[in-house]
Design a protein around this motif. Structure first.
Motif, PDB file in Angstrom:
ATOM      1  N   LEU A 104      -4.829   2.892   2.416  1.00 25.45           N
ATOM      2  CA  LEU A 104      -4.010   1.724   2.729  1.00 25.45           C
ATOM      3  C   LEU A 104      -3.401   1.821   4.132  1.00 25.45           C
ATOM      4  N   VAL A 105      -2.884   2.980   4.507  1.00 28.97           N
ATOM      5  CA  VAL A 105      -2.204   3.067   5.796  1.00 28.97           C
ATOM      6  C   VAL A 105      -3.148   2.752   6.953  1.00 28.97           C
ATOM      7  N   ASN A 106      -4.475   2.933   6.750  1.00 29.80           N
ATOM      8  CA  ASN A 106      -5.427   2.625   7.812  1.00 29.80           C
ATOM      9  C   ASN A 106      -5.929   1.190   7.779  1.00 29.80           C
ATOM     10  N   ASP A 107      -5.533   0.448   6.760  1.00 30.45           N
ATOM     11  CA  ASP A 107      -6.050  -0.908   6.593  1.00 30.45           C
ATOM     12  C   ASP A 107      -4.964  -1.918   6.937  1.00 30.45           C
ATOM     13  N   SER A 108      -4.767  -2.143   8.246  1.00 31.32           N
ATOM     14  CA  SER A 108      -3.637  -2.978   8.631  1.00 31.32           C
ATOM     15  C   SER A 108      -3.817  -4.430   8.202  1.00 31.32           C
ATOM     16  N   ALA A 109      -5.034  -4.870   8.035  1.00 34.50           N
ATOM     17  CA  ALA A 109      -5.264  -6.247   7.583  1.00 34.50           C
ATOM     18  C   ALA A 109      -4.709  -6.438   6.181  1.00 34.50           C
ATOM     19  N   LEU A 110      -4.960  -5.470   5.327  1.00 35.08           N
ATOM     20  CA  LEU A 110      -4.480  -5.536   3.944  1.00 35.08           C
ATOM     21  C   LEU A 110      -2.947  -5.495   3.913  1.00 35.08           C
ATOM     22  N   ILE A 111      -2.403  -4.605   4.716  1.00 40.10           N
ATOM     23  CA  ILE A 111      -0.946  -4.486   4.770  1.00 40.10           C
ATOM     24  C   ILE A 111      -0.340  -5.811   5.222  1.00 40.10           C
ATOM     25  N   GLN A 112      -0.956  -6.374   6.287  1.00 44.95           N
ATOM     26  CA  GLN A 112      -0.468  -7.629   6.830  1.00 44.95           C
ATOM     27  C   GLN A 112      -0.519  -8.731   5.784  1.00 44.95           C
ATOM     28  N   ARG A 113      -1.583  -8.743   5.031  1.00 39.86           N
ATOM     29  CA  ARG A 113      -1.808  -9.843   4.100  1.00 39.86           C
ATOM     30  C   ARG A 113      -0.798  -9.810   2.949  1.00 39.86           C
ATOM     31  N   TYR A 114      -0.579  -8.645   2.401  1.00 37.24           N
ATOM     32  CA  TYR A 114       0.255  -8.590   1.199  1.00 37.24           C
ATOM     33  C   TYR A 114       1.699  -8.174   1.462  1.00 37.24           C
ATOM     34  N   LEU A 115       1.911  -7.447   2.516  1.00 37.56           N
ATOM     35  CA  LEU A 115       3.260  -6.925   2.726  1.00 37.56           C
ATOM     36  C   LEU A 115       3.923  -7.533   3.944  1.00 37.56           C
ATOM     37  N   GLY A 116       3.117  -8.081   4.858  1.00 38.64           N
ATOM     38  CA  GLY A 116       3.685  -8.741   6.017  1.00 38.64           C
ATOM     39  C   GLY A 116       4.420  -7.804   6.938  1.00 38.64           C
ATOM     40  N   VAL A 117       4.000  -6.523   6.954  1.00 38.29           N
ATOM     41  CA  VAL A 117       4.594  -5.615   7.940  1.00 38.29           C
ATOM     42  C   VAL A 117       3.478  -5.016   8.768  1.00 38.29           C
ATOM     43  N   ALA A 118       3.778  -4.673  10.005  1.00 38.95           N
ATOM     44  CA  ALA A 118       2.741  -4.134  10.867  1.00 38.95           C
ATOM     45  C   ALA A 118       2.507  -2.665  10.554  1.00 38.95           C
ATOM     46  N   VAL A 146      -2.312  -1.744 -13.867  1.00 36.87           N
ATOM     47  CA  VAL A 146      -1.944  -0.589 -13.054  1.00 36.87           C
ATOM     48  C   VAL A 146      -2.349   0.657 -13.822  1.00 36.87           C
ATOM     49  N   SER A 147      -2.895   1.601 -13.082  1.00 39.13           N
ATOM     50  CA  SER A 147      -3.277   2.857 -13.705  1.00 39.13           C
ATOM     51  C   SER A 147      -2.582   3.973 -12.933  1.00 39.13           C
ATOM     52  N   ILE A 148      -1.826   4.801 -13.659  1.00 38.07           N
ATOM     53  CA  ILE A 148      -1.037   5.829 -12.976  1.00 38.07           C
ATOM     54  C   ILE A 148      -1.680   7.191 -13.216  1.00 38.07           C
ATOM     55  N   PRO A 149      -2.271   7.805 -12.174  1.00 37.14           N
ATOM     56  CA  PRO A 149      -2.882   9.125 -12.352  1.00 37.14           C
ATOM     57  C   PRO A 149      -1.806  10.177 -12.599  1.00 37.14           C
ATOM     58  N   GLU A 150      -2.111  11.117 -13.472  1.00 35.02           N
ATOM     59  CA  GLU A 150      -1.131  12.134 -13.830  1.00 35.02           C
ATOM     60  C   GLU A 150      -0.853  13.065 -12.642  1.00 35.02           C
ATOM     61  N   GLY A 151       0.391  13.482 -12.533  1.00 35.93           N
ATOM     62  CA  GLY A 151       0.752  14.496 -11.553  1.00 35.93           C
ATOM     63  C   GLY A 151       0.770  14.028 -10.116  1.00 35.93           C
ATOM     64  N   SER A 152       1.056  12.735  -9.913  1.00 38.28           N
ATOM     65  CA  SER A 152       1.084  12.251  -8.538  1.00 38.28           C
ATOM     66  C   SER A 152       2.182  11.197  -8.414  1.00 38.28           C
ATOM     67  N   ILE A 153       2.324  10.705  -7.212  1.00 34.06           N
ATOM     68  CA  ILE A 153       3.294   9.633  -6.994  1.00 34.06           C
ATOM     69  C   ILE A 153       2.532   8.345  -6.723  1.00 34.06           C
ATOM     70  N   THR A 154       2.807   7.332  -7.507  1.00 38.84           N
ATOM     71  CA  THR A 154       2.197   6.029  -7.290  1.00 38.84           C
ATOM     72  C   THR A 154       3.304   5.063  -6.914  1.00 38.84           C
ATOM     73  N   VAL A 155       3.029   4.199  -5.958  1.00 36.64           N
ATOM     74  CA  VAL A 155       4.057   3.247  -5.572  1.00 36.64           C
ATOM     75  C   VAL A 155       3.564   1.825  -5.801  1.00 36.64           C
ATOM     76  N   LEU A 156       4.467   0.988  -6.329  1.00 36.48           N
ATOM     77  CA  LEU A 156       4.176  -0.440  -6.443  1.00 36.48           C
ATOM     78  C   LEU A 156       4.729  -1.109  -5.193  1.00 36.48           C
ATOM     79  N   LEU A 157       3.853  -1.781  -4.458  1.00 34.65           N
ATOM     80  CA  LEU A 157       4.264  -2.463  -3.240  1.00 34.65           C
ATOM     81  C   LEU A 157       4.145  -3.960  -3.457  1.00 34.65           C
ATOM     82  N   GLY A 158       4.870  -4.701  -2.636  1.00 32.70           N
ATOM     83  CA  GLY A 158       4.760  -6.151  -2.741  1.00 32.70           C
ATOM     84  C   GLY A 158       6.023  -6.806  -2.256  1.00 32.70           C
ATOM     85  N   ARG A 159       5.939  -8.111  -2.035  1.00 34.22           N
ATOM     86  CA  ARG A 159       7.092  -8.837  -1.501  1.00 34.22           C
ATOM     87  C   ARG A 159       8.171  -8.986  -2.565  1.00 34.22           C
ATOM     88  N   ASN A 160       9.340  -9.398  -2.116  1.00 36.78           N
ATOM     89  CA  ASN A 160      10.429  -9.701  -3.049  1.00 36.78           C
ATOM     90  C   ASN A 160       9.983 -10.733  -4.063  1.00 36.78           C
TER      91      ASN A 160
END
Lengths: 365, 235
Positions: B221-235, B26-40
């Motif tokens: 990411l918000v425009n890539d529903s396939a990716l969201i579906q695959r890793y997060l399982g939400v529409a 993981v690489s965290i760019p300075e001065g921004s908000i990064t979120v770690l997403l993923g299933r339980n």
């Protein structure tokens, strides 16, 4: 205001304790300084007898308060507290009886040695064992303390399980000649210990102690080397227990291995639980309550039907029943339950005054 | 992309015998908000705990502003300027709100210097200042936990699941606060609530089964529903 009121109560109690020997003296027509015989004083009469009872309450309270500093405020549960109490007793006893020093010098050097050694032993035990958590640490401390108990029970030099007597103390200090002076000295040390612990626990260091008690990982994650703080707690507690041990030897003018026995760990533990873990007055109230009950009822006899029961014989049973009762009625100890009751009232008061619902409206912006 | 303030390279973390992280980057760019997403159970919390040194990684490197973190104890990591807000509103319940804040001081005066900001972000805390932390509501406790990380001069905040179990109005308030904070320090967030995460974060990294297969900008990411579906399982 709250601070003022509670301190006002403490001041009143202090004034009572200062006047106590004279009050008992006046009520029982006995002299607070004892009875003169020839050129020395004999400790006879109700006033001096009750002074001895309270001196022991003060000493055991110092011991319980020191235990509470570790157990109640830092969450370090040791079963080896008697080690500090008894070791200090042996050190001052050895200095007085087994060295060529004159009594005054032996007293000062012995006390200093007791503090330094008990602090050092605390540091060592802590360093070796505080990395162990919970029950493993507890068992380790018990093992070390028992080791010393068994050693001194068989050590020929200190007369094994008989222990030895302290034959000479300066007259001004000797409780068998100047008990009133000794009473005030112990009272002063008791008050100082109380104030010191309160000051320490209310300081930023004390907040870290309490944070460790609640969740050590959290304290670590906000930047505290928790081992260092736990070591500090155990060293300070060890030195205060040493103070209690020194005073106990001076009071009884005798030292034996029983001072190292697990009883002097369990008693402060029970007294702290009964009075209130992690409260300032709790250990004192627990100790005073049980010790005074003991004093009042130990010699009593109960007549039930045709049989008489010596309370002394069933004292352990009575104590156990008291303990069970207190734990049921006051689950956080006497003082702890009282405090949480007061806090609840305070919160209700605050909520009604503010008249706010628990979930505030979202902030705009 | 600005320079990363924190660089996590191929860390492997074990809890007991279980291999939890199997090479997280993981690489965290300075001065921004990064979120770690993923299933339980994917390893998001363990990633934060590995950074802090609470569950130290067995291999791999973590570099924070040029300092290597791997192998350092949690209190050392904290002192380098990383504030950790653990999940479940990790405040000290028996300490008062003020004590909870003051205990986080690294230098004398940290608390006084930051009270304006803290009470501005979380006005509730000001009137509750003398109450024990345990008497606060869930949302107030979460605010206190974040406020505590603001007392010392931290450069990076690790915030684990701030929205967990909170009412929607409180979540909104927290989000506003976190957004305002991001102007002062970098934030790494773990968040299950994708709606909240997508509105808040600039960057994302997906943690899946102990690995970090995808990362990038939140806008993509918000425009890539396939990716969201695959890793997060939400529409």
């Amino acid at each position: 205001m709250k601070q003022l009121r509670s301190n006002w109560l403490y001041s009143l109690i202090l004034v009572f304790l200062i006047a106590f020997p004279f009050i008992v003296g006046a009520l029982t027509e006995s002299s607070p300084t004892g009875v003169p015989r020839g050129d020395r004083m004999i400790m006879r009469g109700e006033s001096v007898r009750w002074q001895a009872v309270l001196i022991e309450v003060f000493i055991l309270s110092i011991l319980a308060m020191s235990y509470n500093l570790m157990f109640g405020f830092t969450g370090v549960i040791s079963f080896g507290h008697a080690l500090f109490f008894g070791s200090a007793g042996y050190i001052i006893g050895l200095a007085l009886e087994y060295t060529a020093l004159d009594t005054g010098a032996a007293l000062i050097l012995g006390s200093l040695a007791a503090f330094v050694i008990c602090g050092g032993v605390g540091l060592m035990i802590g360093f070796v064992s505080l990395r162990l958590r919970g029950v493993y640490f507890t068992i380790f401390t018990l093992a070390v303390a028992e080791m010393f108990y068994i050693f001194f029970s068989r050590f020929a030099l200190t007369k094994a399980e008989d222990g030895f007597a302290v034959t000479e103390l300066p007259v001004w200090l000797d409780p068998s000649q100047s008990r009133l002076t000794f009473y005030y000295i112990v009272l002063a040390l008791f008050v100082l210990t109380f104030l010191f612990i309160r000051r320490l626990v209310n300081s930023p260091t004390g907040a870290v102690f309490k944070a460790i008690r609640e969740n050590e990982d959290r304290a670590l994650a906000i930047g505290y080397n928790t081992l260092r703080f736990k070591l500090m707690a155990i060293v300070i507690a060890g030195m205060l227990a040493a103070l209690a041990g020194i005073l106990q030897v001076l009071l009884n003018k005798k030292i034996g291995p029983e001072m190292l026995s697990v009883g002097y760990t369990i008693d402060p533990l029970l007294n702290t639980i009964i009075g209130g873990i992690g409260t300032f007055a709790g250990p004192v109230i627990g100790t005073a309550g049980l010790h005074l009950l003991d004093t009042f009822f130990r010699d009593a006899t109960l007549v039930i039907g045709g049989s008489t029961i010596q309370v002394a014989n069933v004292w352990g049973l009575v104590l156990g029943l008291i303990f069970i009762l207190v734990v049921i009625v006051f689950p956080q100890g006497v003082v702890g339950t009282w405090q949480s009751w007061r806090l609840k009232r305070q919160i209700r008061h605050l909520e009604s005054r503010m008249a706010v619902e628990p979930s505030p409206a979202p902030e705009s912006g | 992309m600005p320079n990363p303030i924190l660089e996590v390279r191929d860390i492997h973390t074990f809890i007991g015998q279980f291999h939890i992280l199997e090479g997280v980057n993981v690489s965290i760019p300075e001065g921004s908000i990064t979120v770690l997403l993923g299933r339980n159970g994917a390893g998001k919390t363990t990633t934060l705990r590995s950074i802090m040194g609470i569950t130290p990684p067995r291999s791999g490197t973590i570099v924070f502003q040029g300092d290597t973190l791997a192998g350092k104890r949690p209190y050392t990591v904290a002192k380098l300027g990383i504030g950790y807000v653990p999940e479940h509103r990790a405040i000290f319940k028996e300490l008062s709100v003020r004590e909870n804040l003051k205990i986080a001081e690294r230098n004398r005066g940290d608390y006084e210097r930051h009270t304006d900001l803290i009470f501005d972000l979380f006005p509730d805390l000001k009137r509750l200042i003398d109450l024990p932390g345990g008497k606060l509501s869930g949302g107030q406790q979460q605010m206190l936990a974040i406020a505590r990380a603001l007392v010392p001069d931290n450069r990076l905040l690790l915030i684990d699941e701030p929205s967990e179990g909170l009412a929607p109005v409180i979540i909104e308030q927290l989000m506003a606060a976190i957004r305002r904070l991001s102007s002062q320090c970098t934030i790494l967030l773990v968040e299950q609530n994708f709606r909240m995460a997508s509105r808040l974060a600039d960057h994302f990294a997906i943690i899946d089964d102990g690995r970090s297969p995808v990362s990038g900008s939140m806008a993509d990411l918000v425009n890539d529903s396939a990716l969201i579906q695959r890793y997060l399982g939400v529409a």
